[in-house]
Design a protein around this motif. Sequence first.
Motif, PDB file in Angstrom:
ATOM      1  N   ALA A 226      39.287  51.768  38.272  1.00 53.59           N
ATOM      2  CA  ALA A 226      39.784  52.174  36.979  1.00 53.59           C
ATOM      3  C   ALA A 226      40.932  52.135  36.708  1.00 53.59           C
ATOM      4  O   ALA A 226      41.600  51.650  35.600  1.00 53.59           O
ATOM      5  N   ALA A 227      41.977  52.455  37.571  1.00 51.71           N
ATOM      6  CA  ALA A 227      43.154  52.576  37.306  1.00 51.71           C
ATOM      7  C   ALA A 227      44.057  51.311  37.154  1.00 51.71           C
ATOM      8  O   ALA A 227      44.554  51.043  36.403  1.00 51.71           O
ATOM      9  N   THR A 228      43.258  50.299  37.863  1.00 52.69           N
ATOM     10  CA  THR A 228      43.917  48.703  37.719  1.00 52.69           C
ATOM     11  C   THR A 228      43.290  48.273  36.501  1.00 52.69           C
ATOM     12  O   THR A 228      44.133  47.417  35.662  1.00 52.69           O
ATOM     13  N   LEU A 229      42.000  48.516  36.174  1.00 51.85           N
ATOM     14  CA  LEU A 229      41.398  48.017  34.844  1.00 51.85           C
ATOM     15  C   LEU A 229      42.295  48.462  33.707  1.00 51.85           C
ATOM     16  O   LEU A 229      42.542  47.938  32.746  1.00 51.85           O
ATOM     17  N   GLY A 241      40.324  53.302  31.567  1.00 49.15           N
ATOM     18  CA  GLY A 241      39.897  52.657  32.361  1.00 49.15           C
ATOM     19  C   GLY A 241      38.633  53.287  33.074  1.00 49.15           C
ATOM     20  O   GLY A 241      37.558  52.956  33.248  1.00 49.15           O
ATOM     21  N   GLY A 242      38.774  54.467  33.413  1.00 50.08           N
ATOM     22  CA  GLY A 242      37.716  55.306  33.916  1.00 50.08           C
ATOM     23  C   GLY A 242      36.662  55.532  33.216  1.00 50.08           C
ATOM     24  O   GLY A 242      35.454  55.475  33.520  1.00 50.08           O
ATOM     25  N   VAL A 268      33.540  43.555  37.290  1.00 53.32           N
ATOM     26  CA  VAL A 268      34.179  43.912  35.912  1.00 53.32           C
ATOM     27  C   VAL A 268      35.546  44.130  36.057  1.00 53.32           C
ATOM     28  O   VAL A 268      36.290  43.405  35.363  1.00 53.32           O
ATOM     29  N   LEU A 269      35.931  44.474  37.326  1.00 55.30           N
ATOM     30  CA  LEU A 269      37.582  44.694  37.339  1.00 55.30           C
ATOM     31  C   LEU A 269      38.295  43.069  37.509  1.00 55.30           C
ATOM     32  O   LEU A 269      39.291  42.831  36.751  1.00 55.30           O
ATOM     33  N   VAL A 275      41.286  38.038  32.365  1.00 53.99           N
ATOM     34  CA  VAL A 275      41.366  37.950  30.881  1.00 53.99           C
ATOM     35  C   VAL A 275      42.790  38.645  30.475  1.00 53.99           C
ATOM     36  O   VAL A 275      43.779  38.090  29.907  1.00 53.99           O
ATOM     37  N   ARG A 276      42.981  39.917  31.288  1.00 56.85           N
ATOM     38  CA  ARG A 276      44.354  40.528  30.968  1.00 56.85           C
ATOM     39  C   ARG A 276      44.941  40.954  32.221  1.00 56.85           C
ATOM     40  O   ARG A 276      44.487  41.832  32.991  1.00 56.85           O
ATOM     41  N   PRO A 277      45.822  39.875  32.770  1.00 58.89           N
ATOM     42  CA  PRO A 277      46.421  40.097  33.937  1.00 58.89           C
ATOM     43  C   PRO A 277      47.129  41.338  34.240  1.00 58.89           C
ATOM     44  O   PRO A 277      47.103  41.624  35.588  1.00 58.89           O
TER      45      PRO A 277
END
Lengths: 606, 386
Positions: A226-229, A241-242, A268-269, A275-277
Amino acid sequence: MLDTALAGLVNGSSYALLALGLSLIFGVANVINFAHASVFAVGAMSGWWFSVDLGWPLWTVLLGVMAVTGLLGLVINLVAVTPLAKAPPIAALLSTFAVSVVVDNGAQLVFGPETRRFPALLATDNLGLGGLRFGTLDVTILAVAIGLMLVLGWFLRATRYGRAIRAVAQDRDAAAQMGIPLARVQNLAFVVASVLGGVAGVLGGMYLNNISPTVGSTVGMSAFAAATLGGLGSLPGAVAGGLLLGVVEAFGVSWWGGNARTLITFAVLLLVLWVRPSGLFGKRSPLAAEPMTGTFFGAARTVRLRPWQVAVAAVAAYVVPAVALDDYTVQIGVQVVVYAILALSLTLVSGQAGQISLGQAAPLAIGAYTSALLTTGTGLDFWLSLPISGLVAAVLSVALVSPSWRLRGHYVSIATLATGLLVAAAAVNFDWLTNGPSGVSAIPPPTLFGAPVSAPLAVYFLDLTILLVVLLLVVRLRRSTLGRIWSAIREDEVAARSSGIAAAEYKSLAFGIGGFVAGIGGALFAQQYGYIDPSVFGISVSLLALTIVVLGGLNSPLGAVVGAIVLVGLPEALRMLEETRMLTYGLLLLAVVLFRPQGLMGKVAR
Amino acid sequence: MISRRGLFTAAAGVGATAVLASCGRLSGEQTAAAPAPAAGPIFFGVSAPLSGASAEYGKIWRTGFDLALDEINGAGGVKGRKIELLWEDTQSDQKQSVPVAQKFAGDSRILAELGDFASPASMAASPVYEKAHLVQFGFTNSHPDFTKGGEYMWSTSTTQQDHAPELADLAKSLGTKQAVYYINTDWGKTTWKLYEEHAKKSGYEIVHSEAVQADGSDFRPSLINGRDKGADVLVFIAYYQAAALLTQQAKNVGLAQAKIALPSSAYSPQYVALGGEATEGAQLIVRFHPGDPRPQVREFVDKYQKRYGKQPDDFGAGAYDALKILAWAVEHSDGTREGVRKALLEGKEIPSLLYGPFSFREDRRVTTPKSTRLVVKGGAFTLVGA
């Protein structure tokens, strides 16, 4: 539909709470804090203790837990993170992992391993919407997550300390020059984040109903995702993200079944990162990211052995177990050898090419499954399956990692972490291929000169011989032109590219050759046990492999072997400790990372 | 200065000598282990999860074992010798259970082995025990293939083959439209396959089935699926932790009216403690329950309750029984590893807490008596109809 989305939102808000703390710490200390999930677990367990054993009401429970976890956060920072400020980021990452081992096992000793019921201090089913019952608790969790995000946002924007935290996050060196007390700011960030983790533990404990000292690991990986997302370091990103992950998981589970959850999370991650690095809300730092391995190699030289020393060691590796060691110790020796092969694959990828992989269990698993399925399914000879395993692992490694070349800094290592978890989850879900959780059994032992290689000593000789070949390969590669090109990319990718080196292609090559070596290791692994299932290739294997190379000295092939002997042998040597074994192991691991970040086989040039 | 070639030749020579010297150990045939010492304590090895995610089961085992040890050693031991356990933590992980097996195999004091907890961890270690002619007593290993690993693999666990059809019958008696959730482990999947087979043959209607994560925390989306397909009976093939969560969350998604059927591995006072009110009315099939009127069970339950302040569950009783059975086998043997296997093989009327006097079948398992149905009533397990 509606209630599936709602269930996802409710679940996602508990991810969001944890992700907030992770993001805050990342922003300030530039550390991926593996221990954060353990802080969550301690929050849940101490909350349980305050409310059940001591009978405190909710608000004192919260205060008590905040005190406990805030203190824990401070200790984690002082013991495991601050001392490594000058070491490469990878050292701090591993030390927080060691802390998580210590905290999880410590909590298991203090509270006992039992799962227990967390008292419902807030109602859980007094509200309803479209068939789904939920309660004050669920609304509270969501409100607390969003509220904390706003309060933290205000704190970071409007207060002196908040501005200091942001300044440190943006540029540590400049902030220090402006007179910002770095140590105090970082302490503050850890305390605040851990207090949040504790609150998340209490609310999450109520939400999960049942808790145990290891509860953190279940939620922790999703919170990471979630945090990375959302974008590491971004607070709105953590919350978004969460929630997003919660909803996507809910629909994914609804369509593909509950056991697909992990697969969905990390797929998903990875898709989002491709797409969005920098995640959904993350900003690309204008500063060039420091490589994960640090600019450390310039200072560290590897200990080099003379040829006769190597020869004596090699002969001793054959003779001593045959003459002096019992089958149990030889069996451990087999494990050491297989882990050494896995670690050598990382010596290429991480040591030589500077790409930290937190998912090297992936090629190991791919190699193991390839060999196991070929030998059991098609009756192919082990010796033929061996190179095929290596090749399949190499191809898939490159295919899985190559979209990550757009990523930078920590995102690369998180992408490899996700890849590792994704491959294990795929092994669980692709029943038709892998036989799912039942695994592959009755894998025949290899035959040599017409006799099966199954006795521990025979397996050991076989694996050791392959290890020596791999060792030779790695040493030769290091000294070749290719090795020098990898070193150039590791030391300064921009400069390397300016000199006309196709960095992405060479990095792919490193992962390819590393994947081949790990795949060979996987094939040996499968034959050694005669049985494999997806649980064998968990994240702990990836982290152990990385710890082995860091301990041995990232850039030293021999170090990988020495590291394997120490880290695989250690838990066995600690057997007499029974319940406190893993706790002690974690403490020793921490001590090793703290006192020898350059590795056993590396020495610092004077 | 020795030349490289000379060095290599010397190394090869030494290596070849070592290989020749160890030829016996390479062939895979274990040289006969040193004979067990004839005096001093008798040892059993325990391969168990003492840390990691399954640690709580290792802890429950200890309660059962300790109680049995006190009884046996308090009464003078076996053949006048005390019994002692050698514990090894494996985290129920096959990477660790195999070396532990090797360790036990090489320790001539050990006459038999207990565990491991999960079938995969046991089955990975079976070849080692088989080679060492050491009885591997996997008393929780319900995987149908466990005792097929060799002549030294024995188990008092019910197999899923017996258990799964009984569970399906129980569900049938509770409702017409079944939704089955099983944890995605080897055990869960095997049980589900056998369940489905039986249900199809008997014409039971299964409206939804789904694998769920064994260590999952949020089962709501999965349960919503079952609800939307009109399930009126829910079957949770899981251990008590996941079963308790599933039961609670079923209530949250509006399945409060659905009946719940559970296998014996969910049977534990912990199920009610963790699941709370939502567990009321859930039915289980069990092989052991503390309310059993047999005097042997009454005595065991009283002792257990007195010592630990709680009622024994299936795992505690199973551990107690397993150790007693092995002690009986040693008593009726010549005090060797092989003797223990022979005693189990030839024993008639082996005393047992779970089954009464029994003998092992040809597949080294127990013919389990028809299991008992329990219902959660007023927060406690009671016999159905009582």
